[in-house]
Design an enzyme around this catalytic site. Sequence first.
Site, PDB file in Angstrom:
ATOM      1  N   ARG A  45       0.796  -1.224   0.000  1.00  0.00           N
ATOM      2  CA  ARG A  45       0.000   0.000   0.000  1.00  0.00           C
ATOM      3  C   ARG A  45       0.831   1.277   0.000  1.00  0.00           C
ATOM      4  NH1 ARG A  45      -2.327  -3.771   3.250  1.00  0.00           N
ATOM      5  NH2 ARG A  45      -4.439  -4.421   2.667  1.00  0.00           N
ATOM      6  N   TRP A  99      -0.207  -3.030  -4.816  1.00  0.00           N
ATOM      7  CA  TRP A  99      -1.602  -2.700  -5.104  1.00  0.00           C
ATOM      8  C   TRP A  99      -1.786  -1.235  -5.480  1.00  0.00           C
ATOM      9  CZ3 TRP A  99      -2.691  -5.948  -0.238  1.00  0.00           C
ATOM     10  CH2 TRP A  99      -2.773  -7.294  -0.603  1.00  0.00           C
ATOM     11  N   HIS A 101      -0.842 -14.878   8.351  1.00  0.00           N
ATOM     12  CA  HIS A 101      -1.325 -15.036   6.976  1.00  0.00           C
ATOM     13  C   HIS A 101      -0.589 -16.125   6.201  1.00  0.00           C
ATOM     14  CE1 HIS A 101      -2.878 -10.596   7.155  1.00  0.00           C
ATOM     15  NE2 HIS A 101      -3.522 -11.415   7.954  1.00  0.00           N
ATOM     16  N   CYS A 157       2.355 -36.269   2.787  1.00  0.00           N
ATOM     17  CA  CYS A 157       2.825 -35.727   4.057  1.00  0.00           C
ATOM     18  C   CYS A 157       3.932 -36.623   4.607  1.00  0.00           C
ATOM     19  CB  CYS A 157       1.660 -35.648   5.048  1.00  0.00           C
ATOM     20  SG  CYS A 157       2.152 -35.139   6.706  1.00  0.00           S
ATOM     21  N   GLY A 183       6.395  -1.148  10.227  1.00  0.00           N
ATOM     22  CA  GLY A 183       6.174  -1.316   8.798  1.00  0.00           C
ATOM     23  C   GLY A 183       4.816  -1.828   8.413  1.00  0.00           C
TER      24      GLY A 183
END
EC number: 2.3.1.286
Length: 386
Positions: A65, A71, A133, A166, A213
């Site tokens: 941003r 973006w 995330h 796995c 940040g």
Amino acid sequence: MSCSYAEGLSKYENKGKLGLPERFDPSDEVERKVQILAQWMRESRHTVIHTGAGISTAAGIPDFRGPNGVWTLEKEGLKPEVNISWDDARPTLTHMAIVSLEQRGYVQYVVTQNIDGLHLRSGLQRKKLAELHGDMFVDKCNLCQRQFVRSSAATTVGQKSEGKACPARRGNGRRCRGKLHDNILDWEDGLPDADLDLAISHACVADLSLCLGTTLQIVPSGNIPVDTKKRGGRLVICNLQPTKQDRHADLIINTYVDDLMKRLLELLGVPLMAYTPEDDPLKITQLLLQGSKVIGRSDEDAFEPIEWTIPEEWVKDRDLAERVKSRKVIRKRPGVKEEVIERKKVKNSQIPVAEEGMEDGKMEEQVGLYHRNGEVVTNEEEEEED
């Protein structure tokens, strides 16, 4: 690369306020504020650092941003000129400063929104890190839910199957029958419960939360640092753009995070640890994989990757739970003495919407919907409860 990650996400229009102008405090003002921060860190018994994309720009990874963010430029049909590959990036001064402070006892926990894996690669222990995330260098099994360090960056996002078995073993010694998936969240994917629980708990017991940040526009990650403030702790923000939580901050420092952290280490007398490939789990994994191939055995038989799973006992730590319970929300109302109320733990099962409305350092909060304990609520309702 940030661009490849952004392109892999599903279409999502509301990406928050983009391209806000950057601000720089005068050098003498930065020095004054860093001295205050250093003193607060000396006094703090429990400090949590919250990091965003701004700490990785020095590694050649664009933010999202900022004036030249992924973006921001995307709206103009452009891409950042500098965009290093995930594999070639290295931890920045700030990443290594965080490890240095943690090793000396000045930092107790780190919460990150970043998926670039640079905290992992800096040598920060999993027990000290919540990755809200996901991580480009971590796989997750769809069956046993265990996580493992990869030998290279994932090529997919959104928790897609890679078709690989796995490597975990069950209690009877047999291989897990699950398949590995990337663990990078898409816009509406649920946040990992263990990481989220620990992030909230550590923020609630913290005497100091330091945000580096990040514009804190994404909920719930952008709201977690305020848990510290609501319970009597201090909130410090270092970012070049205004953030959603500026009005809650005890101190705002507008400068480059690397400059801040370099000076902070000097004031605290903490040597900066250097990045070494020998301590990088990615590099270690690559060597282990090469070794299994040299001896002529299959990966399944010889290669045992580094595990990156959060054990259940960390989440259910009794000492941490008691400390959370003892930290009450302090609510101050006009004309009324401060009121202490019980904390209500918030569980969010969706990666949230970006919030709009940040202009000239102020935020007009948009009401966003997300799930909490099976109910759909708004972030306005949460603000009222806390």
